[in-house]
Write an enzyme that holds these catalytic residues in place. Structure first.
Site, PDB file in Angstrom:
ATOM      1  N   CYS A   1      -3.395  11.014   1.764  1.00  0.00           N
ATOM      2  CA  CYS A   1      -2.859   9.600   1.320  1.00  0.00           C
ATOM      3  C   CYS A   1      -1.521   9.783   0.780  1.00  0.00           C
ATOM      4  O   CYS A   1      -0.686   9.404   1.609  1.00  0.00           O
ATOM      5  CB  CYS A   1      -3.597   8.757   0.650  1.00  0.00           C
ATOM      6  SG  CYS A   1      -5.344   8.541   1.100  1.00  0.00           S
TER       7      CYS A   1
ATOM      8  N   LYS B   1       0.828  -1.092   0.065  1.00  0.00           N
ATOM      9  CA  LYS B   1       0.098   0.073   0.002  1.00  0.00           C
ATOM     10  C   LYS B   1       0.834   1.180   0.063  1.00  0.00           C
ATOM     11  O   LYS B   1       0.850   2.132  -0.856  1.00  0.00           O
ATOM     12  CB  LYS B   1      -0.990   0.011   1.122  1.00  0.00           C
ATOM     13  CG  LYS B   1      -1.697   1.262   1.572  1.00  0.00           C
ATOM     14  CD  LYS B   1      -2.744   1.452   0.560  1.00  0.00           C
ATOM     15  CE  LYS B   1      -3.152   2.958   0.637  1.00  0.00           C
ATOM     16  NZ  LYS B   1      -4.375   3.225  -0.017  1.00  0.00           N
TER      17      LYS B   1
HETATM   18  N1  SAJ Z   1      -1.983  14.729  -8.912  1.00  0.00           N
HETATM   19  C1  SAJ Z   1      -1.135  15.822  -9.369  1.00  0.00           C
HETATM   20  N2  SAJ Z   1      -0.693  15.086 -10.672  1.00  0.00           N
HETATM   21  C2  SAJ Z   1      -1.339  14.137 -11.125  1.00  0.00           C
HETATM   22  C3  SAJ Z   1      -2.032  13.116 -10.315  1.00  0.00           C
HETATM   23  C4  SAJ Z   1      -2.318  13.618  -9.217  1.00  0.00           C
HETATM   24  O1  SAJ Z   1      -0.836  16.672  -9.313  1.00  0.00           O
HETATM   25  O2  SAJ Z   1      -0.720  13.566 -12.312  1.00  0.00           O
HETATM   26  C5  SAJ Z   1      -2.343  15.423  -7.449  1.00  0.00           C
HETATM   27  C6  SAJ Z   1      -3.726  15.794  -7.141  1.00  0.00           C
HETATM   28  O3  SAJ Z   1      -4.262  16.797  -7.672  1.00  0.00           O
HETATM   29  C7  SAJ Z   1      -3.719  15.326  -5.702  1.00  0.00           C
HETATM   30  C8  SAJ Z   1      -2.857  14.548  -5.465  1.00  0.00           C
HETATM   31  O4  SAJ Z   1      -2.251  14.442  -6.493  1.00  0.00           O
HETATM   32  O5  SAJ Z   1      -3.828  16.992  -4.920  1.00  0.00           O
HETATM   33  C9  SAJ Z   1      -3.550  13.200  -5.051  1.00  0.00           C
HETATM   34  O6  SAJ Z   1      -4.601  12.991  -5.890  1.00  0.00           O
HETATM   35  P1  SAJ Z   1      -4.675  11.233  -6.621  1.00  0.00           P
HETATM   36  O7  SAJ Z   1      -5.580  11.294  -7.578  1.00  0.00           O
HETATM   37  O8  SAJ Z   1      -3.485  10.789  -7.200  1.00  0.00           O
HETATM   38  O9  SAJ Z   1      -4.904  10.320  -5.610  1.00  0.00           O
HETATM   39  P2  SAJ Z   1      -6.032  10.301  -4.083  1.00  0.00           P
HETATM   40  O10 SAJ Z   1      -5.224  10.810  -2.777  1.00  0.00           O
HETATM   41  O11 SAJ Z   1      -7.363  10.964  -4.357  1.00  0.00           O
HETATM   42  O12 SAJ Z   1      -6.052   8.694  -4.072  1.00  0.00           O
HETATM   43  C10 SAJ Z   1      -4.669   7.880  -3.772  1.00  0.00           C
HETATM   44  C11 SAJ Z   1      -5.011   6.764  -4.990  1.00  0.00           C
HETATM   45  N3  SAJ Z   1      -3.638   5.976  -4.820  1.00  0.00           N
HETATM   46  C12 SAJ Z   1      -2.992   5.941  -6.306  1.00  0.00           C
HETATM   47  O13 SAJ Z   1      -3.555   5.937  -7.108  1.00  0.00           O
HETATM   48  C13 SAJ Z   1      -1.776   5.029  -5.993  1.00  0.00           C
HETATM   49  C14 SAJ Z   1      -6.079   5.838  -4.428  1.00  0.00           C
HETATM   50  O14 SAJ Z   1      -6.030   4.634  -5.164  1.00  0.00           O
HETATM   51  C15 SAJ Z   1      -5.975   5.266  -2.905  1.00  0.00           C
HETATM   52  O15 SAJ Z   1      -6.938   4.642  -2.452  1.00  0.00           O
HETATM   53  C16 SAJ Z   1      -5.954   6.591  -2.085  1.00  0.00           C
HETATM   54  O16 SAJ Z   1      -4.876   7.519  -2.381  1.00  0.00           O
HETATM   55  C17 SAJ Z   1      -5.635   6.129  -0.518  1.00  0.00           C
HETATM   56  O17 SAJ Z   1      -6.611   6.114   0.226  1.00  0.00           O
HETATM   57  O18 SAJ Z   1      -4.428   5.795  -0.213  1.00  0.00           O
END
Ligand code: SAJ
Length: 415
Positions: free
Chosen positions: A266, A212
């Protein structure tokens, strides 16, 4: 193994959907939370968090008599702990919620029960949780001392659902099942198979914990790469969005998108659980955290530079959520930037967040104005785009003409 009664400890973003999904499969579910207000809301068939379609399934579960919430755990066949694991000062993991959840279920445990830790945890936490349970219940046996013959089965099965898509991903995603013994893994698999359509893949507890953390660190490191590129490109006068589009045409390159920083509860937290266990070795993972945490400061510098060229500038800030198309403002770099801009007093702020109906408390007694996109842009000299909400795509480009644009998400970068 029959699981007639399932208890979920922690009714937040993961626990409540999980409880509701078990209940929708006609299992008797006891949801436990220390927050009396949340318990009362759920028992009325309503929800205290935002997640699409969750309200419908919770209402059905409660009215059908399958889901009941309480503040005190009762006997069950399986206990699933889904409480927060934040970090303390110095990014050290805070396991207090897991400890108190374990101690709260210990008195009602009986021979044959299964205890699953779902909370994202540093490596070794599942063993630690089993130790807490064993100390509280010396009359029962646990896997560490009694292996496959233990009275209580213990496993770590991390959640990996994406906020906004929780109900679909809960059912469809593959599940990593890390039992402390083989029988623990088998028991946990038969529990999840009640609703999981993805594959349940068995490993040990430590590997499941690390898996994880690895998933979220992978994303953090990759976003840091994109964020670092965005700063380098700014210095070199190159459009980073075009650059990434071009580089991603290579069959083995897939760069993520830069942004104003990394938010949510996360991705900005979990990598620290690896760093805190192995600080000397986790060099790249720590550097990625630093790069992503620095990004809001870089954005603030850009606004400061733009504001310095104008007299009493009006600044439109578009978006407060931590990512696109959601209403969740917690740990949001956009909100962090707006709060810092407010303190810096560079000019009047007009703040837009179409997914919430009012300002968050932290902005309520400030001079910042809560506005629609049209109002904010109409007034602004500087337009700062912080979240790539789909609705911002509808903004007429003519209305942006003549304004200083700071687009942290590349929403307006022409493809
Ligand atoms: N972000 C960027 N650039 C990107 C992708 C995301 O700047 O290309 C930023 C987003 O804007 C945001 C942050 O990253 O601020 C996180 O967003 P996210 O969509 O990457 O993830 P979360 O936090 O909504 O959910 C993540 C997910 N993990 C992965 O994709 C590996 C989800 O599957 C997990 O279950 C969740 O964390 C968790 O609960 O751990």
């Amino acid at each position: 193994m029959p699981f007639e009664t399932i208890s979920i400890i922690g009714l937040g973003y993961i626990g409540l959907p999980t409880a509701a999904v078990f209940a929708s499969r006609k299992k008797r579910v006891i949801g436990v939370d220390v927050n009396q207000a949340a318990v009362d809301i759920i028992n009325c068939g309503e929800i205290h968090i935002v997640e699409p379609e969750l309200d419908i399934i919770v209402r059905a579960a409660v009215s059908g008599g399958f889901l009941r919430a309480t503040t005190t755990p009762g006997p069950a066949d399986a206990f699933l702990i889904a409480v927060p694991t934040p970090f303390k000062e110095g990014h050290e993991p805070d396991l207090d919620y897991i400890e108190s959840a374990s101690l709260s279920i210990a008195p009602v445990l009986k021979k044959g029960d299964l205890v699953i830790l779902e909370s994202t945890s540093p490596v070794g936490t599942t063993e630690q949780m089993a130790d807490w349970l064993a100390q509280a219940r010396p009359d029962l046996t646990f896997p560490k001392t009694h292996g496959e013959d233990s009275d209580i089965r213990v496993a770590h099965c991390p959640e990996r659902v994406l906020p906004g898509h929780v109900l679909r991903e809960l059912v469809q995603n593959d599940r990593v099942i890390g039992g402390m013994t083989r029988k623990c893994s088998e028991a946990a698999t038969s529990l999840y198979k009640i609703f999981v359509e993805g594959e349940c893949v068995i490993t040990n507890a430590r590997t499941a914990e690390m898996c994880k953390l690895t998933e979220n660190s992978f994303r953090d490191v990759n976003i840091a790469f994109a964020n670092e590129l965005s700063i380098i490109c700014d210095r070199l006068n190159i459009d980073v969005w075009e650059l990434i589009r071009l580089a991603n045409r290579h069959p083995r390159v897939n760069i993520l998108q830069p942004g104003p920083g990394v938010g949510g509860h996360c991705i900005a937290v979990d990598p620290w659980f690896i760093v805190s266990k192995t600080p000397a070795d986790a060099r790249l993972i720590r550097a990625a955290r630093d790069v992503n945490d620095h990004k809001p400061h870089f954005v603030l510098e850009k606004v400061k530079e733009a504001a310095a060229t104008l007299t009493n500038p009006k600044i439109a800030c578009l978006g407060l959520a931590f990512k696109a198309d959601i209403d969740d403002l917690r740990e949001s770099p956009a909100l962090e930037i707006v709060l810092a801009l407010q303190k810096m007093n560079l000019g009047q702020l007009y703040v837009v967040e179409p997914h919430v109906s009012e300002f968050p408390e932290s902005l309520q007694s400030t001079s910042a104005v809560f506005a629609t996109a049209a109002e904010a842009i109409g007034k602004a000299d500087i337009v700062l785009l912080l979240v790539n909400h789909r609705v911002f795509l509808d903004i007429d480009q003519d209305h942006l003409a003549g304004k200083v644009l700071i687009d942290t998400r590349g929403l307006w970068s022409v493809s």
